[in-house]
Design a protein around this motif. Structure first.
Motif, mmCIF file in Angstrom:
data_model
loop_
_atom_site.group_PDB
_atom_site.id
_atom_site.type_symbol
_atom_site.label_atom_id
_atom_site.label_comp_id
_atom_site.label_asym_id
_atom_site.label_seq_id
_atom_site.Cartn_x
_atom_site.Cartn_y
_atom_site.Cartn_z
ATOM 1 N N LEU A 188 -49.672 -27.983 75.499
ATOM 2 C CA LEU A 188 -50.808 -28.765 75.012
ATOM 3 C C LEU A 188 -52.120 -28.010 75.197
ATOM 4 N N LYS A 189 -52.209 -27.233 76.275
ATOM 5 C CA LYS A 189 -53.409 -26.430 76.521
ATOM 6 C C LYS A 189 -53.523 -25.311 75.485
ATOM 7 N N ASP A 190 -52.363 -24.802 75.068
ATOM 8 C CA ASP A 190 -52.335 -23.706 74.099
ATOM 9 C C ASP A 190 -52.193 -24.226 72.670
ATOM 10 N N ASN A 191 -52.649 -25.444 72.402
ATOM 11 C CA ASN A 191 -52.407 -26.061 71.101
ATOM 12 C C ASN A 191 -53.156 -25.389 69.951
ATOM 13 N N LYS A 192 -53.975 -24.417 70.268
ATOM 14 C CA LYS A 192 -54.670 -23.688 69.199
ATOM 15 C C LYS A 192 -53.699 -22.805 68.429
ATOM 16 N N GLN A 193 -52.588 -22.463 69.060
ATOM 17 C CA GLN A 193 -51.586 -21.642 68.387
ATOM 18 C C GLN A 193 -50.882 -22.489 67.327
ATOM 19 N N ALA A 194 -50.680 -21.930 66.181
ATOM 20 C CA ALA A 194 -50.095 -22.662 65.046
ATOM 21 C C ALA A 194 -48.647 -23.067 65.298
ATOM 22 N N ASN A 195 -47.937 -22.345 66.160
ATOM 23 C CA ASN A 195 -46.513 -22.628 66.349
ATOM 24 C C ASN A 195 -46.236 -23.702 67.412
ATOM 25 N N VAL A 196 -47.272 -24.307 67.991
ATOM 26 C CA VAL A 196 -47.073 -25.348 69.000
ATOM 27 C C VAL A 196 -46.965 -26.703 68.299
ATOM 28 N N ASP A 197 -45.869 -27.397 68.555
ATOM 29 C CA ASP A 197 -45.656 -28.746 68.016
ATOM 30 C C ASP A 197 -46.310 -29.728 68.989
ATOM 31 N N PHE A 198 -47.534 -30.148 68.655
ATOM 32 C CA PHE A 198 -48.340 -30.979 69.542
ATOM 33 C C PHE A 198 -47.637 -32.289 69.885
ATOM 34 N N LYS A 199 -47.094 -32.972 68.886
ATOM 35 C CA LYS A 199 -46.449 -34.269 69.109
ATOM 36 C C LYS A 199 -45.232 -34.130 70.038
ATOM 37 N N ARG A 200 -44.452 -33.100 69.828
ATOM 38 C CA ARG A 200 -43.265 -32.873 70.672
ATOM 39 C C ARG A 200 -43.672 -32.572 72.118
ATOM 40 N N ALA A 201 -44.716 -31.763 72.288
ATOM 41 C CA ALA A 201 -45.195 -31.440 73.637
ATOM 42 C C ALA A 201 -45.738 -32.684 74.324
ATOM 43 N N GLU A 202 -46.451 -33.523 73.578
ATOM 44 C CA GLU A 202 -46.990 -34.759 74.134
ATOM 45 C C GLU A 202 -45.866 -35.707 74.571
ATOM 46 N N THR A 203 -44.824 -35.823 73.747
ATOM 47 C CA THR A 203 -43.674 -36.662 74.081
ATOM 48 C C THR A 203 -42.949 -36.122 75.316
ATOM 49 N N SER A 204 -42.788 -34.809 75.392
ATOM 50 C CA SER A 204 -42.152 -34.189 76.565
ATOM 51 C C SER A 204 -42.945 -34.482 77.833
ATOM 52 N N LEU A 205 -44.266 -34.427 77.723
ATOM 53 C CA LEU A 205 -45.118 -34.722 78.877
ATOM 54 C C LEU A 205 -44.953 -36.183 79.303
ATOM 55 N N GLN A 206 -44.934 -37.112 78.353
ATOM 56 C CA GLN A 206 -44.757 -38.535 78.684
ATOM 57 C C GLN A 206 -43.421 -38.777 79.371
ATOM 58 N N ARG A 207 -42.365 -38.153 78.866
ATOM 59 C CA ARG A 207 -41.038 -38.326 79.489
ATOM 60 C C ARG A 207 -41.016 -37.788 80.914
ATOM 61 N N ALA A 208 -41.606 -36.612 81.110
ATOM 62 C CA ALA A 208 -41.635 -36.020 82.447
ATOM 63 C C ALA A 208 -42.430 -36.896 83.411
ATOM 64 N N LEU A 209 -43.576 -37.389 82.971
ATOM 65 C CA LEU A 209 -44.391 -38.251 83.834
ATOM 66 C C LEU A 209 -43.666 -39.553 84.153
ATOM 67 N N ASN A 210 -42.952 -40.114 83.194
ATOM 68 C CA ASN A 210 -42.167 -41.331 83.417
ATOM 69 C C ASN A 210 -41.090 -41.089 84.474
ATOM 70 N N ARG A 211 -40.372 -39.984 84.359
ATOM 71 C CA ARG A 211 -39.321 -39.674 85.346
ATOM 72 C C ARG A 211 -39.906 -39.475 86.739
ATOM 73 N N ILE A 212 -41.011 -38.748 86.822
ATOM 74 C CA ILE A 212 -41.642 -38.500 88.122
ATOM 75 C C ILE A 212 -42.120 -39.812 88.737
ATOM 76 N N ASP A 213 -42.719 -40.686 87.918
ATOM 77 C CA ASP A 213 -43.210 -41.978 88.396
ATOM 78 C C ASP A 213 -42.058 -42.841 88.920
ATOM 79 N N VAL A 214 -40.984 -42.951 88.167
ATOM 80 C CA VAL A 214 -39.845 -43.790 88.583
ATOM 81 C C VAL A 214 -39.186 -43.232 89.844
ATOM 82 N N SER A 215 -39.039 -41.918 89.925
ATOM 83 C CA SER A 215 -38.401 -41.334 91.120
ATOM 84 C C SER A 215 -39.270 -41.512 92.355
ATOM 85 N N GLY A 216 -40.583 -41.556 92.180
ATOM 86 C CA GLY A 216 -41.499 -41.714 93.312
ATOM 87 C C GLY A 216 -41.626 -43.143 93.793
ATOM 88 N N ARG A 217 -41.172 -44.116 92.986
ATOM 89 C CA ARG A 217 -41.310 -45.535 93.371
ATOM 90 C C ARG A 217 -39.978 -46.179 93.691
#
Length: 135
Positions: free
Chosen positions: A105-134
Motif C-alpha cells: 500500500l505504501k508503494d502504491n505508486k507502482q503500476a503493478n500493485v493491486d491496491f484493492k487486493r493489498a487492502e483486503t490482505s491488510l484487513q484479513r491480517a488485522l482481523n486475525r491478529i485482533d481475534v488471536s489477541g482477544r
C-alpha cells in the motif's frame, strides 16, 4: 434460555457447528445481533470477528474473512471465504502478511500493485491478529 444452531463453513471445512444463544456479526450495512427466532435474512459480511455467546461460557470470537450470513428461525449459516478460531491462527504469519500488505500500500505508486487486493490482505491480517489477541 433458547438457542439456535450456528454453522460457520468455508470451502475447505466446517469451522464451527454448535448451539448458541446469540451471535454478533458485522454485515456490510452495520453490526447485527442475532437471537433465536430472528426474522429470516441473507446479508454479506465484512472482514471482521463474529462474537459467539453461549450460556455459561466465555464469549468466543471467530475471525471471519468475508462471505454471507443466512439467518433462519432456528439456524444461522455463515458461508465464509475463510474463518479461523483463535487457537487456529498463526499470529506470526498474520503479522508478516500485515507487513507485506502495508508495504504494498505504501508503494502504491507502482503500476503493478493491486491496491484493492493489498487492502483486503491488510484487513484479513488485522482481523486475525485482533481475534488471536482477544482469546
Amino acid at each position: 434460555m433458547s438457542t439456535f444452531l450456528l454453522e460457520i463453513v468455508t470451502p475447505e471445512r466446517k469451522v464451527f457447528a454448535e448451539q448458541v444463544n446469540m451471535i454478533v456479526a458485522k454485515g456490510v450495512q452495520g453490526e447485527l445481533g442475532i437471537l433465536p427466532n430472528h426474522i429470516p435474512l441473507v446479508t454479506p459480511l465484512k472482514i471482521a470477528s463474529v462474537t459467539v455467546k453461549q450460556q455459561g461460557a466465555k464469549d468466543q470470537l471467530v475471525a471471519v474473512n468475508g462471505g454471507f450470513m443466512e439467518v433462519r428461525k432456528d439456524k444461522v449459516v455463515i458461508l465464509a471465504e475463510s474463518a479461523e478460531l483463535p487457537e487456529q491462527i498463526d499470529v506470526e504469519r498474520a503479522r508478516a502478511a500485515k507487513e507485506r500488505a502495508e508495504q504494498r500500500l505504501k508503494d502504491n505508486k507502482q503500476a503493478n500493485v493491486d491496491f484493492k487486493r493489498a487492502e483486503t490482505s491488510l484487513q484479513r491480517a488485522l482481523n486475525r491478529i485482533d481475534v488471536s489477541g482477544r482469546k
